[in-house]
Each structure stands twice: as C-alpha cells, then as structure tokens.
Design a protein around this motif. Structure first.
Motif, PDB file in Angstrom:
ATOM      1  N   ALA A  53       0.798  -1.313  -0.102  1.00 50.39           N
ATOM      2  CA  ALA A  53       0.029  -0.050  -0.015  1.00 50.39           C
ATOM      3  C   ALA A  53       0.836   1.336   0.130  1.00 50.39           C
ATOM      4  O   ALA A  53       0.545   2.129  -0.794  1.00 50.39           O
ATOM      5  N   VAL A  54       1.813   1.314   0.759  1.00 49.86           N
ATOM      6  CA  VAL A  54       2.733   2.436   0.857  1.00 49.86           C
ATOM      7  C   VAL A  54       3.755   2.769  -0.394  1.00 49.86           C
ATOM      8  O   VAL A  54       3.680   3.692  -0.811  1.00 49.86           O
ATOM      9  N   THR A  55       4.283   1.425  -0.800  1.00 51.32           N
ATOM     10  CA  THR A  55       5.266   1.558  -1.894  1.00 51.32           C
ATOM     11  C   THR A  55       4.308   1.915  -3.323  1.00 51.32           C
ATOM     12  O   THR A  55       5.081   2.465  -4.112  1.00 51.32           O
ATOM     13  N   SER A  56       3.323   1.265  -3.344  1.00 45.75           N
ATOM     14  CA  SER A  56       2.463   1.463  -4.702  1.00 45.75           C
ATOM     15  C   SER A  56       2.064   2.750  -5.001  1.00 45.75           C
ATOM     16  O   SER A  56       1.758   3.221  -6.163  1.00 45.75           O
ATOM     17  N   THR A  57       2.298   3.843  -4.216  1.00 41.52           N
ATOM     18  CA  THR A  57       1.664   5.148  -4.098  1.00 41.52           C
ATOM     19  C   THR A  57       3.004   6.179  -4.692  1.00 41.52           C
ATOM     20  O   THR A  57       2.812   7.092  -5.061  1.00 41.52           O
ATOM     21  N   ILE A  58       4.095   5.265  -4.999  1.00 39.77           N
ATOM     22  CA  ILE A  58       5.243   6.300  -5.292  1.00 39.77           C
ATOM     23  C   ILE A  58       5.019   6.973  -6.548  1.00 39.77           C
ATOM     24  O   ILE A  58       5.310   8.287  -6.855  1.00 39.77           O
ATOM     25  N   PRO A  59       4.456   6.250  -7.660  1.00 39.15           N
ATOM     26  CA  PRO A  59       4.242   7.167  -8.820  1.00 39.15           C
ATOM     27  C   PRO A  59       3.225   8.255  -8.861  1.00 39.15           C
ATOM     28  O   PRO A  59       3.510   9.222  -9.576  1.00 39.15           O
ATOM     29  N   ILE A  60       2.093   7.897  -8.076  1.00 36.10           N
ATOM     30  CA  ILE A  60       1.565   8.839  -7.945  1.00 36.10           C
ATOM     31  C   ILE A  60       1.972  10.166  -7.109  1.00 36.10           C
ATOM     32  O   ILE A  60       1.359  11.349  -7.504  1.00 36.10           O
ATOM     33  N   VAL A  61       2.487  10.187  -6.017  1.00 32.75           N
ATOM     34  CA  VAL A  61       2.955  10.838  -5.166  1.00 32.75           C
ATOM     35  C   VAL A  61       3.759  11.905  -6.360  1.00 32.75           C
ATOM     36  O   VAL A  61       4.044  13.211  -6.258  1.00 32.75           O
ATOM     37  N   ILE A  62       4.942  11.350  -7.008  1.00 31.34           N
ATOM     38  CA  ILE A  62       5.771  11.950  -7.961  1.00 31.34           C
ATOM     39  C   ILE A  62       5.058  12.748  -8.995  1.00 31.34           C
ATOM     40  O   ILE A  62       5.379  13.945  -9.505  1.00 31.34           O
ATOM     41  N   THR A  63       3.880  12.118  -9.565  1.00 31.53           N
ATOM     42  CA  THR A  63       3.116  12.882 -10.667  1.00 31.53           C
ATOM     43  C   THR A  63       2.447  14.100 -10.029  1.00 31.53           C
ATOM     44  O   THR A  63       2.417  15.246 -10.636  1.00 31.53           O
TER      45      THR A  63
END
Length: 445
Positions: A53-63
C-alpha cells in the motif's frame, strides 16, 4: 561574498562540484529516509499488504509534485544566473516570486491529490488487498504536500547561491523526527499505514518551516521579507519557461509509471511489494547521480550567467567522471548484497524473490541513467529545459509505453516488463549525447 554562498565561476572545478554535491547527497539520503522508513516499519510491523500500500503510491506522489519540482528547478536556474551575474535586485525579486508561487501551487496540488486518490489507484489496478490502505496513506500524504513543497523551494533558493549545507541540517532533524514518530505511531499506538503517513507529513512541515525561518532571518541578497512578497510577472514567466518543461516531463513520466505499476500489479501483491522495495532501494542508488546533477545545474547556471562556456564543458566532464565512478561501485556491491537489502523491508519468500530479481536486473544499467541525468542538468543550467523534456518524454514515456504494450502481449513474464526501465535509460542516454555533441550549449541564446 557571504560565507554561506559559493561563487562557482572561479576556482578548481571538481572541488566546487564535490563540495556542493556532498551536502546535497546527504540531504537526499535523509529525504529518502522519509518513505524508506515508512516502508521498513510497515513491512516489518504491519505486513506485506501494508508495505504494498505504501510503496505502490510512489508514481502518484511524484506525478502530483512533478509540476512543482519543475517550478523549483526553474527558480533555481534563474536565481543562480542572477547570482552569477551579480544582479542582486532581480535575485531578490526572483526569490519572492518563487515563494509566493509555491504557496499557491501547494494548496492546489494538495486538493487535487486528496480528491483524485481513489481514481488514480484504480487506474493502476491496485490489488484489492492493498487498495484501502493505499487510499488512506495517499490521502493523508496529499494533505502534507505543502511542507514538502516549502522545503524544496527553500532548498532550491539556497542551492542557487551555493549554500547546500543549511538545507541538509534542517532535513537531518526532520528525518530523525520522522523515524521516531513512525515507530511511536505504528508500534505504540498501532495506527498502521495512517500512522506512518501522519509521521511523514509532520516531519515534512518541520523541515519546510525551518528552512523558511532561516531565509527570513538572513540579511543576504536572497533573504525573504514579508513586505516584498509579491509576484514579478516577467520573472515568473522566465521561471516557468525554464521550469515548466522539466516539471511537465517529470509529471508525465511519473504518470506513465502509473501504467507501468499497473503491469506490475497484474502479477499479484507479492510482486507489487517486491517492485516497491526495488523502487525504494533504487532511489538511494541514484542519489549520488541526482546530487551531482543538481550540483552541475547550479555550476553551469552561475557560469552561464558569467559567460564562461569553456568552464561549463569542463564542469560537465568532471561531473561525469565522479558520478560514473560512484555509480559503478555502488551497483557492484548492491548486486551481491541484494537479498540482505530486500530482507530489511520484508522476509516473505515471494516478496524476497521479486525484490532481488528487480534489483539485480535493473541496477546494472544505472550508468546509462547517470549520463542522461548529468547532461539534462547541464542543459537546464544554461536555460534549455525544452530539450531534456523532449528527450526524456520520448524515452521514458512514448518508447517505454509502446514497449510495454507490445511485450506484455507477446511474453507473459514480469522480467520483460521490468526491463522497460533500462531500455528507456539507454535510449535517453544515446539521444542526450547526440544532441549535446551536435548542438553544443548555444549560450548566445
């Protein structure tokens, strides 16, 4: 010249680059600790699904923050050029314009992130076992983006005038606080994913407020004053002209990685967690490259302002030698200790298998990314952000998405999906070298 600033238009080049890059490297390490500690804590004390759950959000945060990072890059280039030219009147106007713009953008991006979270996670085909906790983490994280943006813009201002040490000091303090709060919220209060999200945004706000406290107390030309808080439209246009291509490229590339994540997620929650661990570790592996690229941008920006093209070329060559040596050393060591590194996050057999595979497969191609990032940093330093944007979008978005679309239909193997990253780096490196050698820096523009 103040003791906290650094004039890079004279003196030994490699000494300037290393002295400036080292605090950046340390700062980037501590900044990465935010999300990495989140991952380690939830992976060990909550479980593999929480880790996913935490690691899968990386692309969204950077976007979400990509456009803003472009603005901070543009502000840094403009300020460094005014600093190199000793134009302190426009230097002050640039710093205040950048800060007011940051405050406005932070409110907008936080709102977008909070309300778009469920739709973006569905777009990535996030596994159901991960989805609910990912929503919680990302919504809370979005509310704290203002702290991240304030810190990054304040750091960009200080770096532009050669001060890379003070941002590091405040970031170390915030990182230590983040670790303490992570452990407190998760272990003591059993707050799970929400706890690490709250710990992160609290630490981010502290680092952002600390660096602005420094800027307001300063008496140097880049200091901030409430009475001067306004936007200079001409300078803002120049900042956007330089920064928008970089921000647009980063945002679009990160958004395209949402689709890459969707390909990865199709192989199950363990694969999602393994890919997430690879992303966290690779972020550390590339820190030296990012730090040297930022150092190169400032070095080139000041020397472009001082009209010293020969020194620009010499600086890039020195940065390349330093960065490639460091990168090759790191990835050689990482190849052999990959199982141990992955086990720090989670010891599930399947997660370990995927994490080690992704690390060993992709990391050996990082030198191509080194060459691409340093050339992009140098081009931005002379005010050319358009070329890096076009090359990186072509390599990291267009080519990569075409490759993934085709390969996913021909071969059912996550190894070939992961290999889309190195292929993009190789193409980007080739195009960047071709452009620089063919066109040069075009300083007369």
């Amino acid at each position: 010249m103040s003791s906290t600033t650094k004039d890079m238009t004279q003196g030994t080049i490699w000494v300037h680059l290393i002295k400036f890059a080292f605090p950046l490297l340390m700062g980037n390490i501590f900044q990465q600790l935010y999300n990495t500690v989140d991952s380690i804590v939830v992976g060990n004390f909550v479980g593999a699904d929480a880790l996913g759950a935490v690691t899968s959000t990386i692309p969204i945060v950077i976007t979400l923050i990509g456009a803003f990072i472009g603005l901070s890059m543009g502000a840094g280039v403009v300020i460094s050029q005014y600093f190199g030219a000793k134009d302190f009147e426009n230097l002050r106007a640039s710093t205040h314009t950048a800060v007011v713009s940051t405050i406005i953008m932070s409110l907008i991006i936080s709102a977008i992130g909070y309300y778009s979270t469920p739709y973006l996670l569905r777009m990535m085909n996030t596994p159901e076992s991960v989805y609910k906790e990912a929503v919680v983490y990302l919504k809370i994280f979005s509310l704290g983006l203002s702290g991240t943006m304030l810190y990054n813009m304040g750091s960009a201002i200080l770096r532009a005038v050669g001060d890379s040490k003070r941002p590091l000091y405040y970031l170390i303090l915030a990182s230590i606080l983040n670790i303490i709060l992570d452990l407190l919220f998760v272990i003591k209060f059993s707050s799970g994913v929400a706890g690490v999200a709250y710990a992160t945004i609290l630490a981010q706000f502290i680092s952002g407020l600390a660096i602005f406290w420094r800027l307001f107390r300063s008496t140097e030309p880049h200091s901030l004053r409430f009475s001067e808080m306004k936007i200079n439209t001409e300078i803002l246009k120049r900042i956007i002209k330089i920064g928008f291509p970089a921000g647009f490229q980063m945002a679009v590339t990160s958004f395209s990685n949402v689709f890459v994540q969707a390909y990865i997620n199709a192989y199950g929650a363990a694969c999602t967690a393994g890919w997430g661990i690879y992303a966290r570790v690779d972020a550390f592996v590339t820190l030296s490259t990012q730090s040297m690229a930022m150092s190169t941008t400032t070095f080139v920006g000041q020397n472009a302002g001082a009209k010293k093209p020969d020194r620009i070329h010499q600086g890039l060559h020195a940065a390349m030698k330093i960065s490639l040596t460091i990168s090759i050393t790191i990835i050689t060591i990482l190849y052999f200790i990959a199982p141990f590194v992955v086990s720090l996050f989670n010891r599930d057999t399947n997660v370990l298998m995927f994490g080690v595979m992704f690390l060993r497969l992709n990391s050996i191609f990082d030198p191509f990314n080194v060459v691409a990032q340093l050339h992009a940093g140098a081009l931005r330093g002379v005010g050319d952000s358009k070329t890096p944007m076009l090359i990186m979008l072509s390599s990291f978005v267009v080519f990569r998405q075409i490759y993934l679309f085709i390969i996913s239909r021909l071969i059912h193997s996550v190894k070939f999906i992961a290999f889309g990253y190195p292929l993009g780096w190789i193409l980007c490196c080739s195009l960047m070298l071709y452009h620089v050698r063919r066109r040069g820096w075009e300083l007369e523009r």
